[in-house]
Design a protein around this motif. Structure first.
Motif, short mmCIF file in Angstrom:
data_model
loop_
_atom_site.label_atom_id
_atom_site.label_comp_id
_atom_site.label_asym_id
_atom_site.label_seq_id
_atom_site.Cartn_x
_atom_site.Cartn_y
_atom_site.Cartn_z
N ARG A 194 0.84 -1.19 0.00
CA ARG A 194 0.00 0.00 0.00
C ARG A 194 0.87 1.25 0.00
O ARG A 194 0.56 2.24 -0.67
N ASP A 195 1.97 1.22 0.77
CA ASP A 195 2.85 2.39 0.86
C ASP A 195 3.42 2.79 -0.49
O ASP A 195 3.49 3.97 -0.82
N GLU A 196 3.83 1.79 -1.28
CA GLU A 196 4.36 2.09 -2.62
C GLU A 196 3.27 2.70 -3.51
O GLU A 196 3.51 3.69 -4.22
N ALA A 197 2.08 2.12 -3.46
CA ALA A 197 0.97 2.64 -4.26
C ALA A 197 0.58 4.04 -3.79
O ALA A 197 0.30 4.93 -4.61
N ALA A 198 0.57 4.25 -2.49
CA ALA A 198 0.22 5.56 -1.94
C ALA A 198 1.24 6.62 -2.37
O ALA A 198 0.86 7.75 -2.72
N ALA A 199 2.51 6.27 -2.35
CA ALA A 199 3.54 7.23 -2.78
C ALA A 199 3.33 7.62 -4.24
O ALA A 199 3.45 8.80 -4.60
N ARG A 200 3.01 6.66 -5.08
CA ARG A 200 2.75 6.94 -6.50
C ARG A 200 1.51 7.81 -6.66
O ARG A 200 1.48 8.77 -7.43
N TYR A 201 0.45 7.47 -5.92
CA TYR A 201 -0.78 8.26 -5.97
C TYR A 201 -0.50 9.71 -5.60
O TYR A 201 -0.95 10.64 -6.29
N LEU A 202 0.21 9.92 -4.50
CA LEU A 202 0.49 11.28 -4.05
C LEU A 202 1.32 12.03 -5.09
O LEU A 202 1.08 13.22 -5.34
N ARG A 203 2.26 11.36 -5.71
CA ARG A 203 3.12 12.00 -6.71
C ARG A 203 2.31 12.41 -7.95
O ARG A 203 2.39 13.55 -8.40
N ILE A 204 1.52 11.50 -8.50
CA ILE A 204 0.83 11.84 -9.75
C ILE A 204 -0.35 12.79 -9.54
O ILE A 204 -0.76 13.48 -10.46
N SER A 205 -0.89 12.82 -8.33
CA SER A 205 -2.01 13.72 -8.06
C SER A 205 -1.56 15.09 -7.57
O SER A 205 -2.40 15.95 -7.32
N GLY A 206 -0.26 15.29 -7.44
CA GLY A 206 0.25 16.58 -6.98
C GLY A 206 0.07 16.78 -5.48
O GLY A 206 0.14 17.91 -5.00
N LEU A 207 -0.14 15.71 -4.76
CA LEU A 207 -0.38 15.81 -3.32
C LEU A 207 0.84 15.44 -2.48
O LEU A 207 0.78 15.51 -1.25
N ALA A 208 1.95 15.04 -3.13
CA ALA A 208 3.16 14.72 -2.38
C ALA A 208 3.60 15.96 -1.60
O ALA A 208 3.65 17.06 -2.14
N GLY A 209 3.86 15.77 -0.33
CA GLY A 209 4.23 16.89 0.52
C GLY A 209 3.04 17.59 1.16
O GLY A 209 3.20 18.37 2.07
N LEU A 222 -0.05 15.66 1.78
CA LEU A 222 -0.69 14.62 2.58
C LEU A 222 0.32 13.52 2.86
O LEU A 222 1.20 13.26 2.02
N ALA A 223 0.18 12.87 3.99
CA ALA A 223 1.00 11.70 4.30
C ALA A 223 0.41 10.48 3.61
O ALA A 223 -0.81 10.41 3.39
N ALA A 224 1.24 9.52 3.28
CA ALA A 224 0.76 8.28 2.65
C ALA A 224 -0.26 7.57 3.52
O ALA A 224 -1.12 6.85 3.01
N THR A 225 -0.21 7.79 4.82
CA THR A 225 -1.14 7.14 5.75
C THR A 225 -2.44 7.91 5.95
O THR A 225 -3.33 7.43 6.63
N ASP A 226 -2.56 9.09 5.35
CA ASP A 226 -3.78 9.91 5.50
C ASP A 226 -4.97 9.16 4.93
O ASP A 226 -4.90 8.64 3.81
N PRO A 227 -6.08 9.08 5.66
CA PRO A 227 -7.26 8.37 5.15
C PRO A 227 -7.78 8.94 3.82
O PRO A 227 -8.45 8.23 3.07
N ALA A 228 -7.45 10.18 3.51
CA ALA A 228 -7.89 10.78 2.24
C ALA A 228 -7.22 10.11 1.05
O ALA A 228 -7.70 10.25 -0.08
N VAL A 229 -6.15 9.36 1.27
CA VAL A 229 -5.45 8.66 0.19
C VAL A 229 -6.19 7.38 -0.18
O VAL A 229 -6.15 6.94 -1.34
N ASP A 230 -6.89 6.79 0.76
CA ASP A 230 -7.53 5.48 0.55
C ASP A 230 -8.42 5.40 -0.70
O ASP A 230 -8.32 4.41 -1.44
N PRO A 231 -9.28 6.39 -0.98
CA PRO A 231 -10.11 6.26 -2.20
C PRO A 231 -9.30 6.25 -3.49
O PRO A 231 -9.80 5.82 -4.53
N GLY A 232 -8.07 6.71 -3.45
CA GLY A 232 -7.22 6.73 -4.63
C GLY A 232 -6.50 5.42 -4.89
O GLY A 232 -5.76 5.31 -5.86
#
Length: 177
Positions: free
Chosen positions: A57-72, A74-84
């Motif tokens: 999940r951590d690898e997928a979350a890092a990719r999600y945050l990067r491509i969505s412009g949310l890196a920095g 939101l944290a990868a553990t933020d519940p807002a990442v889950d729907p992505g």
């Protein structure tokens, strides 16, 4: 209705009256309105790629945050990442279907002309997706959120809603109510 990026385009489509969704007003935040051929070609190439799978999940979350412009932002553990994210048999991928990139450049002139609701376009001051001038050429009210970028609503939800309320005459949006 407040829609961000492609969500703003969806909001404009819903405001056309072609769908059974009552829309009183639309605020399109961070919509990209000017596209180069290179950007369109790159989007088509992304649309043809199969989803990337990750072992955690951590690898997928890092990719999600990067491509969505949310890196920095939101944290990868933020519940807002889950729907992505989507998990299947212990593997993870982004919930976004890569085929969504095939949508291409929205016909903003047609979408705005077809809207049965008042429309406001907004952008963060540092959003590289669109400039104030590009948005102003579309002939609808435009508001710029000072000091913010493409994900203005995430960077400063309070500032975003305050500026948008003020621009809409004290309401949550520019329309009635």
């Amino acid at each position: 209705m407040l829609g961000h990026s492609l969500g703003g385009v969806v909001g404009l489509a819903l405001a056309s009256g072609a769908f059974a969704v009552p829309v009183q007003a639309v605020i399109g935040l961070g919509i990209k309105v000017a596209w180069t051929q290179e950007e369109l070609d790159r989007a088509q190439a992304l649309a043809r790629r199969p989803p990337a799978w990750f072992t955690s999940r951590d690898e997928a979350a890092a990719r999600y945050l990067r491509i969505s412009g949310l890196a920095g932002l939101l944290a990868a553990t933020d519940p807002a990442v889950d729907p992505g994210l989507a998990e299947q048999h212990g593997r993870w991928r982004l919930a976004l279907d890569p085929g969504a990139f095939a949508v291409g450049a929205p016909d903003m002139t047609q979408l705005l002309a077809g809207s049965q609701a008042p429309v406001m376009l907004a952008r963060g001051e540092h959003d590289a997706m669109s400039t104030d001038e590009q948005l102003a050429r579309l002939g609808v009210p435009v508001v710029t959120l000072p000091g913010l970028g493409h994900n203005a609503h995430v960077e400063s939800p309070r500032l975003a809603i305050t500026v948008l309320r003020e621009a809409g005459g004290g309401r949550a949006g520019p329309g009635p109510g």
